[in-house]
Design a protein around this motif. Structure first.
Motif, mmCIF file in Angstrom:
data_model
loop_
_atom_site.group_PDB
_atom_site.id
_atom_site.type_symbol
_atom_site.label_atom_id
_atom_site.label_comp_id
_atom_site.label_asym_id
_atom_site.label_seq_id
_atom_site.Cartn_x
_atom_site.Cartn_y
_atom_site.Cartn_z
ATOM 1 N N SER A 230 0.940 -1.244 0.043
ATOM 2 C CA SER A 230 0.023 -0.091 0.112
ATOM 3 C C SER A 230 0.617 1.110 -0.036
ATOM 4 O O SER A 230 0.225 2.176 -0.453
ATOM 5 N N ALA A 388 -8.548 9.436 0.265
ATOM 6 C CA ALA A 388 -8.125 7.999 -0.043
ATOM 7 C C ALA A 388 -8.272 7.517 -1.456
ATOM 8 O O ALA A 388 -7.441 6.799 -2.091
ATOM 9 N N VAL A 389 -9.284 8.071 -2.108
ATOM 10 C CA VAL A 389 -9.432 7.784 -3.772
ATOM 11 C C VAL A 389 -8.321 8.258 -4.190
ATOM 12 O O VAL A 389 -7.979 7.657 -5.193
ATOM 13 N N ARG A 391 -5.314 9.017 -3.297
ATOM 14 C CA ARG A 391 -4.177 8.173 -3.045
ATOM 15 C C ARG A 391 -4.253 6.996 -3.730
ATOM 16 O O ARG A 391 -3.101 6.438 -4.294
ATOM 17 N N THR A 392 -5.232 6.359 -3.888
ATOM 18 C CA THR A 392 -5.410 5.130 -4.721
ATOM 19 C C THR A 392 -5.054 5.351 -6.187
ATOM 20 O O THR A 392 -4.492 4.313 -6.678
ATOM 21 N N GLN A 395 -1.268 5.104 -6.533
ATOM 22 C CA GLN A 395 -0.706 4.038 -6.294
ATOM 23 C C GLN A 395 -0.907 3.022 -7.531
ATOM 24 O O GLN A 395 -0.243 2.364 -8.060
ATOM 25 N N ARG A 396 -2.032 3.104 -7.982
ATOM 26 C CA ARG A 396 -2.461 2.505 -9.329
ATOM 27 C C ARG A 396 -1.827 2.852 -10.562
ATOM 28 O O ARG A 396 -1.304 2.020 -11.381
ATOM 29 N N ASP A 577 -14.279 6.684 -9.828
ATOM 30 C CA ASP A 577 -13.394 6.368 -8.832
ATOM 31 C C ASP A 577 -12.385 5.067 -9.458
ATOM 32 O O ASP A 577 -11.247 4.800 -8.873
ATOM 33 N N ASP A 578 -13.198 4.301 -10.013
ATOM 34 C CA ASP A 578 -12.683 3.135 -10.641
ATOM 35 C C ASP A 578 -12.309 3.066 -12.018
ATOM 36 O O ASP A 578 -12.397 1.931 -12.460
#
Length: 815
Positions: A230, A388-389, A391-392, A395-396, A577-578
């Motif tokens: 993470s 958090a979104v 940050r994701t 990371q992706r 978000d995805d």
């Protein structure tokens, strides 16, 4: 005069008397409750609101409006005092904890100094009493490192013995002098900094150490740090194969970890380790880890065929609770990365304690601190996205870029050209899909897969931060809008998804919209809008913009970062978000860190090519070459349909080669050494795009005003760009949009707007007009462009400079 003073004195006496009588008013509980309800809604009510309050609340009828005004003033003052007291208490706790940390660090350094003094005295004594060979032998015996005894890892008792030994060795590194720690270059300790950082000197493998204060409880910190994928961007996978309880409520885990390779020139690393989590007698929580002996442990050989088994020496986290909340955390990372398995030129990456600190130790502490501030609500992000979104998303992007660079077989990647003669490596993944829950109906099912074109190259004397800053701010210098449009088409459904079916050109304007940044500002997350326009009349009012989600790191010269990166992926304008991401980009890692203050302050933009002449040559000659090398890795991903695989492959290879050529040209301009002016012809300092823009400005001026902007003798070669930059009139260049945005201005134009060339793109044309001017601008922009405004400011609209058209055709286009 006396009468006036007497009158003034009587008035003050009456006011004082009134206040004296008012301050003895006692409020009942019901009155206070009513006032508190109003205060919760409006802490500063107006006089009308206070009078209304008296009328609506009979219990306040015996209190004068001035008394209620005084009550609200006192209430606001008490609220402010409480907040200030709370803030000071928080600061005091932080300073107390940091002071304790600094005192402990000072004690450790004092012990290290005493130990070094004793060793120095011992060696001096040996030099006077024995010969050289005996001296060498005695020195070897004096400075020995403890040998780790091998335990039997096939039973729980043996694992517990290894765990206790690992704990003792880790604590001796975290708080003792088992490793000769030296201060991390570029980091300064103090209460306002992230923490205290150190790297190893003369020890087995490479090691780094960090300690700092975090406003989270120890168990929460341990939970975050144990989830290494993470926060550790180079961690591909972490699997816990076995877990069983140990003494004192602790646990022992057998862990298999895989790490991405940072470049295409070296294999990835994996580790087979024992991880021990326990609580000490003083309440501190410890998570320590070390490699298990034996190369056969872990997953099957087939799954680990692309990895080199590396070693983790006793490392981990010591987390101590602080009084009043928060924790003091000590982090130690010590690895043996098996540098023998990489080319010699890359071995500094695997033999540097500084690299380990930059990639593992510092990010761990920063990430915990980031989570702490997000939890407390201190981090604010734009565009309505939760921290958090975003940050994701970061990371992706980073993970997708690492997967493209490594191209693991188990992920479906296969190499197309295996003979090793190609400079660009082509890998294909036919099993990779961009479909997700939010866009199953967007027509992505026809995709045949994803193709990746990647390459690595060495750069000499190029500051990575400066190069990445340029690549970020001047995309037009290296990118092709049509290629971006092709990648973006994979996110859109319909007949006109592919570029070319609806002719589009790039205006040259790039708008950077920030989304968020990490606590220490070492990484930026932003949306890039590339402005496009249709070349057909029926689509003139349709937006042809392309949007990219982008992360940028390592662009601050003063920051200590692992590397400098620019990673981006096409997104839809209203990306969910995805959203599916297909990252591409650049990574530059410094192999030899030798700072060059003159180079880090340089920028390369349109104006840098204007600094020609003897002064520039002399300045460049004064800056000595630092012989600092860095490795640049480029990876670009492209979706493709099965029927178009060969065409996309050819396009990808040619495009990456053109990007490499552009980066090499930019790197030569950035390098403080440069090329010798006596060897061969001097390269053109101006890029083709910049020269084309300059010629178009002159042609547009001539077409609309019937006179020449520059003299004919000033139009040869790069001199047109230089004379345009130094022109006495302010020249401003805008993109052709409903709200025009500046993309270029000469020196006089920048002075007029009181801005810089980099910040120019944040200024829209309507900001320099008043209300009536803005209305006229929005209603009839094309007419405004045909006029010369006050101070002879020239407004020029541009479109794709790669198109071949005459001055007349260009003039008809903008008119």
């Amino acid at each position: 005069m006396a009468m006036a003073m007497t009158h003034h004195h009587n008035r003050e006496s009456s006011v004082d008397k009134h206040l004296d009588t008012g301050k003895y008013v006692r409020y009942t509980a019901e009155q206070v409750e009513a006032l508190e309800r109003v205060y919760a809604e409006c802490p500063k009510p107006s006089s009308l609101r206070r009078q209304q309050l008296i009328r609506e609340c009979p219990i306040l009828s015996n209190i004068e409006p001035k008394q209620i005004k005084v009550w609200f003033q006192n209430r606001r003052c008490r609220e402010k005092q409480r907040k200030e007291a709370s803030r000071l208490q928080t600061v005091n706790r932080k300073l107390t904890a940091m002071n304790k940390l600094l005192m402990e660090e000072n004690d450790r350094l004092q012990k290290q100094v005493s130990q070094l003094v004793c060793e120095n005295g011992y060696m001096r004594q040996q030099l006077h009493t024995v010969n050289a060979s005996a001296t060498d032998a005695s020195c070897d015996s004096a400075v020995t490192t403890p040998q780790h005894s091998l335990r039997n890892a096939n039973n729980p008792a043996g694992l517990l013995s290894i765990a206790e030994e690992t704990l003792a060795e880790f604590l001796s590194k975290a708080t003792g002098t088992a490793v000769n720690w030296v201060q991390m270059p570029g980091m300064k300790p103090g209460p306002d900094s992230v923490g205290i950082f150190a790297i190893s000197q003369s020890c087995s493998g490479v090691a780094a150490r960090a300690c700092g204060l975090v406003s989270l409880e120890p168990t929460k910190i341990a939970e975050i740090l144990k989830d290494r994928p993470s926060w550790f961007r180079d961690c591909r996978k972490l699997e816990v194969f076995t877990m069983f309880p140990a003494g004192n409520g602790g646990t022992i885990e057998l862990v298999y970890t895989q790490m991405f390779a940072p470049t295409t020139l070296a294999p990835a690393r994996d580790f087979w380790t024992l991880r021990y989590t326990t609580t000490l007698e003083n309440g501190s929580l410890v998570v320590c880890e070390r490699s298990l002996s034996g190369s056969g442990a872990g997953p099957s050989v087939a799954s680990a065929a692309q990895f080199v088994r590396a070693e983790v020496l006793p490392s981990g986290y010591l987390i101590r609770p602080c009084e009043g909340g928060g924790s003091i955390i000590h982090i130690v990372d010590q690895l043996n990365l098996e540098a023998w398995s990489v080319p010699e030129v890359l071995r500094p990456l695997y033999e540097s304690s500084k690299v380990i600190a930059q990639k593992m130790t510092i990010p761990a502490l920063r990430y915990v601190r980031q989570i702490s501030q997000e939890t407390s609500g201190e981090v604010v992000y734009s565009l309505g996205r939760q921290p958090a979104v975003l940050r994701t998303f970061s990371q992706r992007l980073s993970r997708g870029f690492n997967e493209a660079i490594n191209g693991f077989n188990e992920d479906g990647w296969s190499i197309m050209n295996c003979d090793g003669t190609e400079d660009v490596i082509i890998a294909i993944n036919s099993s990779k899909s961009l479909s997700n829950s939010s866009n199953l109906s967007t027509g992505l099912s026809f995709l045949g897969g994803v193709l990746c074109a990647k390459a690595s190259m060495l750069l000499q004397d190029v500051p990575p931060a400066v190069l990445v800053r340029f690549l970020r701010e001047h995309r037009l210098e290296w990118a092709d809008f049509n290629v971006d449009a092709y990648s973006a088409a994979s996110l859109k459904a319909g007949t006109y998804a592919y570029p070319g079916m609806r002719p589009t050109s790039f205006t040259g304007s790039q708008i950077i919209m920030p989304l968020g940044q990490t606590v220490e500002h070492e990484e930026l997350l932003e949306v890039i809008r590339l402005e496009g326009q249709s070349l057909t009349q029926e689509d003139a009012f349709l937006s042809r913009d392309i949007h990219l989600l982008q992360i940028c790191s390592g662009i601050d010269d003063n920051a200590v970062g692992a590397c400098s990166e620019l990673v981006f992926a096409p997104i839809d304008e209203m990306f969910p978000d995805d959203a599916a991401l297909l990252p591409s980009g650049f990574r530059i890692i410094l192999l030899e860190s030798k700072p060059d203050s003159s180079a880090t302050n340089r920028t390369l933009d349109l104006t840098s090519s204007l600094e020609v002449g003897p002064a520039t040559s002399q300045a460049a000659g004064d800056s000595p070459c630092q012989n600092a090398r860095s490795v640049l890795t480029i990876a670009f991903q492209f979706p493709f349909d099965t029927n178009l695989q060969d065409n996309v492959l050819t396009m990808a290879r040619q495009y990456v080669r053109s990007v490499i050529s552009s980066v090499q040209r930019i790197a030569m301009a950035i390098s403080p050494c440069g090329s010798s002016p006596t060897i061969g012809p001097k390269p053109s300092p101006g890029s083709p795009e910049a020269l084309t823009l300059a010629h178009w400005i002159c042609q547009s001026y001539s077409f609309h005003l019937g006179e020449e902007l520059l003299k004919s003798e000033s139009l040869g070669g790069d001199s047109v760009l230089k004379n345009l930059w130094q022109h006495q009139d302010a020249i401003l260049c805008c993109s052709l949009k409903s709200v025009p945005v500046f993309i270029f201005a000469n020196q006089a134009g920048l002075d007029m707007l009181e801005t810089t060339l980099v910040a120019l793109q944040d200024i829209t044309l309507d900001k320099i007009f008043d209300e009536s001017g803005r209305k006229a601008l929005c209603s009839d922009f094309t007419k405004l462009m045909q006029q010369v405004s006050i101070n002879r400011t020239i407004l020029v609209s541009t479109f794709n400079p790669t198109l071949n058209c005459s001055a007349d055709e260009y003039g008809k286009f903008i008119s």
